[in-house]
Write a protein that holds these residues in place. Sequence first.
Motif, PDB file in Angstrom:
ATOM      1  N   TYR A   1       0.866  -1.192  -0.030  1.00 12.48           N
ATOM      2  CA  TYR A   1       0.113   0.104   0.030  1.00 12.48           C
ATOM      3  C   TYR A   1       0.692   1.354   0.199  1.00 12.48           C
ATOM      4  O   TYR A   1       1.917   1.160   0.785  1.00 12.48           O
ATOM      5  CB  TYR A   1      -0.665   0.028   1.206  1.00 12.48           C
TER       6      TYR A   1
ATOM      7  N   GLU B   1      -7.361  -0.738  -4.848  1.00 10.97           N
ATOM      8  CA  GLU B   1      -7.756  -1.948  -4.291  1.00 10.97           C
ATOM      9  C   GLU B   1      -9.289  -1.918  -4.267  1.00 10.97           C
ATOM     10  O   GLU B   1     -10.026  -1.020  -3.821  1.00 10.97           O
ATOM     11  CB  GLU B   1      -7.074  -2.319  -2.853  1.00 10.97           C
TER      12      GLU B   1
ATOM     13  N   ASN C   1      -4.153  -5.081   5.504  1.00 10.78           N
ATOM     14  CA  ASN C   1      -5.252  -5.354   4.730  1.00 10.78           C
ATOM     15  C   ASN C   1      -6.552  -5.343   5.635  1.00 10.78           C
ATOM     16  O   ASN C   1      -7.719  -4.661   5.511  1.00 10.78           O
ATOM     17  CB  ASN C   1      -5.405  -6.355   3.629  1.00 10.78           C
TER      18      ASN C   1
ATOM     19  N   HIS D   1      -7.807   2.786  -1.428  1.00  7.89           N
ATOM     20  CA  HIS D   1      -6.159   2.462  -1.010  1.00  7.89           C
ATOM     21  C   HIS D   1      -5.651   1.822  -2.217  1.00  7.89           C
ATOM     22  O   HIS D   1      -6.094   0.908  -3.047  1.00  7.89           O
ATOM     23  CB  HIS D   1      -6.173   1.300   0.068  1.00  7.89           C
TER      24      HIS D   1
ATOM     25  N   VAL E   1      -2.258   0.303  -4.370  1.00  7.83           N
ATOM     26  CA  VAL E   1      -1.194  -0.660  -4.036  1.00  7.83           C
ATOM     27  C   VAL E   1      -0.185  -0.239  -5.177  1.00  7.83           C
ATOM     28  O   VAL E   1      -0.676  -0.115  -6.286  1.00  7.83           O
ATOM     29  CB  VAL E   1      -1.493  -2.218  -4.332  1.00  7.83           C
TER      30      VAL E   1
END
Length: 311
Positions: free
Chosen positions: A146, A163, A200, A266, A268
């Motif tokens: 992240y 995400e 997560n 979010h 990645v």
Amino acid sequence: MLLRYLEYLDALARVRHFARAAEVCHVSQPALSAGIRKLETELGVQVVRRGHRFEGFTPEGERVVASARRMLAERDALCHDLTAMRGALSGVLRIGAIPTALTAVALLTEPFSARHPLVRLAVESLSSRQIVRQLAAFELDVGITYIDGEPLGAVRTVPLYRERYLLLTPEGGPFAERDSIGWAELSEVPLCLLPSNMQNRRILNQHFAEAGVTILPKLESDTISVLYAHVSTHRWSTVIAQPWLHAFGVPDGMQLIPIARPQRAHHVGLVLADREPPPMLARALLDVATTLDMRAELERLINRHTRRPAA
């Protein structure tokens, strides 16, 4: 010979055992111990605390280990640059990825390997905090984690995808005819989830809290395959991130329902230590990443497995 002794020291710092460090370096234990003693003599300080077994490093030794890793990384970078000048990259690209992104790594490594067939790949499952720590310690070339959540320190970031979250649940359940579901409604579902020591899960907890609910999972596991194994019994459901579909798909008798987009997205992405110049192999992976549209590929996976195209 100094570099060789630094390799001995780096191996000892990683495995923290003289005999295993010697195995890693393909030398005898007496040869490794002698090399480290010669290094201590040359530097004029005690590096290793010795007893009947390895007992750690002196404060001076900790500083030497950090310098050793930096010098070995610079040596490797020089070798990669010289190899590239001869027309082909080689060496080992060390990648650390958070577990929820591991299944998406192949989307990067497959085209990378096609472009650089002489490069070997080492992919390790790590927490976001371990990735940051190992990048700083020259133990990784690049991380996948992240990039807009918890602090990352002095790193460069390249976004790969946002995400998305989906409910993987038995067919014919209470939400069978739904095209989407809200976060608060998941409190009615027996869930299997990742544990709270993983980022997560901490992100999911934030989304649940924003919806005004607290979730107590029926089962927790730090391994995605374990979650899939349990939901495949049709007794539980789980919240998945869309990259999981790349490796696991949707088990027979299960269905996928998109969850309402949370207030905060979010992302990645790739992370690498903020150094100049960046390692040649890490730069080569970044070059491949800029040619891919991982977001579009992962959205296609969602569309393939849900009743309607994802919004």
